[in-house]
Scaffold this active site. Structure first.
Site, PDB file in Angstrom:
ATOM      1  N   HIS A   1       2.488  12.156  -1.360  1.00 17.39           N
ATOM      2  CA  HIS A   1       2.164  13.456  -1.139  1.00 17.39           C
ATOM      3  C   HIS A   1       3.089  14.405  -1.792  1.00 17.39           C
ATOM      4  CE1 HIS A   1      -1.351  12.931   1.091  1.00 17.39           C
ATOM      5  NE2 HIS A   1      -0.844  11.984   1.904  1.00 17.39           N
TER       6      HIS A   1
ATOM      7  N   HIS B   1      -2.465   7.379  -4.764  1.00 12.69           N
ATOM      8  CA  HIS B   1      -2.465   6.249  -4.017  1.00 12.69           C
ATOM      9  C   HIS B   1      -2.824   5.029  -4.592  1.00 12.69           C
ATOM     10  CE1 HIS B   1      -5.537   3.181  -2.174  1.00 12.69           C
ATOM     11  NE2 HIS B   1      -4.753   3.176  -1.397  1.00 12.69           N
TER      12      HIS B   1
ATOM     13  N   HIS C   1     -20.265  12.282   3.408  1.00 13.76           N
ATOM     14  CA  HIS C   1     -20.522  13.505   4.433  1.00 13.76           C
ATOM     15  C   HIS C   1     -20.416  14.793   3.681  1.00 13.76           C
ATOM     16  CE1 HIS C   1     -16.305  12.575   5.148  1.00 13.76           C
ATOM     17  NE2 HIS C   1     -16.223  13.828   5.585  1.00 13.76           N
TER      18      HIS C   1
ATOM     19  N   SER D   1       0.974  -1.127  -0.017  1.00 11.69           N
ATOM     20  CA  SER D   1      -0.056  -0.003  -0.274  1.00 11.69           C
ATOM     21  C   SER D   1       0.831   1.147   0.066  1.00 11.69           C
ATOM     22  CB  SER D   1      -0.972  -0.006   1.234  1.00 11.69           C
ATOM     23  OG  SER D   1      -1.541   1.218   1.382  1.00 11.69           O
TER      24      SER D   1
END
Length: 305
Positions: A99, A109, A178, A95
């Protein structure tokens, strides 16, 4: 269903980590990855974490290999697979999160992983998962088209229906409910892959892993020397907040790692070193910052452009 070759998967993942580290070091030109070998406390398994910080191009780049075992599957894995409750497991994967310093270079990613869950007297249950996705701050059509076309190339040998399916899965998965917005411009996401049998499923996982650098490295090379100022840097740090929110609230890998007693430093290496939140902020109409929301954070058929 054919028997999984766990050793072959592990060998591939370790080699993939080596190759991606070498490619990113070459692109950065100054910094090197520091390696941290670790073992789990009180449980079998461990990993090889590599982190590059304060390079010429990358502010922080983390590439983690882990291989862990346990007596029972955690809630993050059994929530949508209740038949796995009570099985022992092995999980391994690579993984990474990158940045960059420059706001014109997107964050990226990727991960590829393999799980096998076993129970005495029953056939093992195994599957592959993974993918990669791109999170620009100041989008560029050329870059996003290249990213998606390379994603499509990774899928093409496995059937024409594969790319549209896993592209949509990525759009749906990397979505902040959200906030009612995508995390970025997507890419590929797949999970629970075993219906093709081990050899083909493993080959697909390898294709995804092998296409990450060809998808990302040309974008970094094109944008890493773009001039930027305080405004762009401020917007980058603000948008990084969305990245943090997704990883801590929704990401299955983060939840799985924490629930299995994984190594916290390795799990949370995905978080950016600097980030900002601002109350109820919205970009001004007609600005480059507004274009991110109006043009890039809308799922599109980029690969066909």
């Amino acid at each position: 269903m054919d028997t999984p070759d766990i050793d072959a998967v592990k060998a591939y993942l370790l080699d993939l980590q080596d190759r991606i580290c070498a490619g990113l070091e070459a692109e950065d030109g100054t910094a090197k990855f520091e390696e941290d070998l670790w073992q789990r406390e009180g449980a079998p398994g461990g990993g090889r974490t590599r982190v590059l910080t304060n390079g010429a191009v990358f502010e922080q780049a983390g590439i983690n290999f882990s291989h862990v075992e346990g007596d029972s599957m955690p809630a993050a894995a059994t929530a949508h697979r209740p038949e796995l409750v009570g099985r022992s497991f092995q999980a391994m994967g690579v993984s990474l999160v990158i940045h960059p310093h420059n706001p014109y270079v997107p964050t990226s990613h990727a991960n590829v992983r393999f799980f096998i869950a076993e129970k005495e007297g029953e056939d093992p249950v195994w599957w592959f998962g993974g993918g990669f996705d791109l999170t620009p701050y100041y989008g560029n059509d050329e870059d996003v088209i290249h990213w998606h076309q390379t994603s499509k190339e990774a899928c093409e040998p496995f059937g024409e229906e594969v790319f549209p399916k896993f592209k949509k899965w990525c759009d749906d998965y990397f979505y902040l409910k959200h906030r009612n917005e995508p995390r970025g411009v997507g890419g590929l996401f797949f999970d629970d892959l075993n219906e093709w049998g081990f050899e083909k499923s493993f080959a697909f996982m390898q294709s995804v892993g092998d296409h990450y650098l060809p998808a990302y490295q040309p974008i970094v090379a094109r944008r890493k020397d773009t001039e930027f100022g305080e405004r762009e840097r401020d917007f980058q740090l603000y948008r990084r907040g969305r990245y943090v929110e997704f990883n801590l609230v929704f990401d299955r890998g983060t939840l799985f790692g924490l629930q299995t007693g994984g190594r916290t430093e390795s799990i949370l290496m995905s978080l950016p070193p600097l980030v900002k939140w601002r109350y109820n902020w919205k970009p001004e109409a007609g600005t480059p910052e507004a274009k991110l929301y109006e043009h890039y954070l809308i799922p599109q058929d980029w690969a066909s452009k």
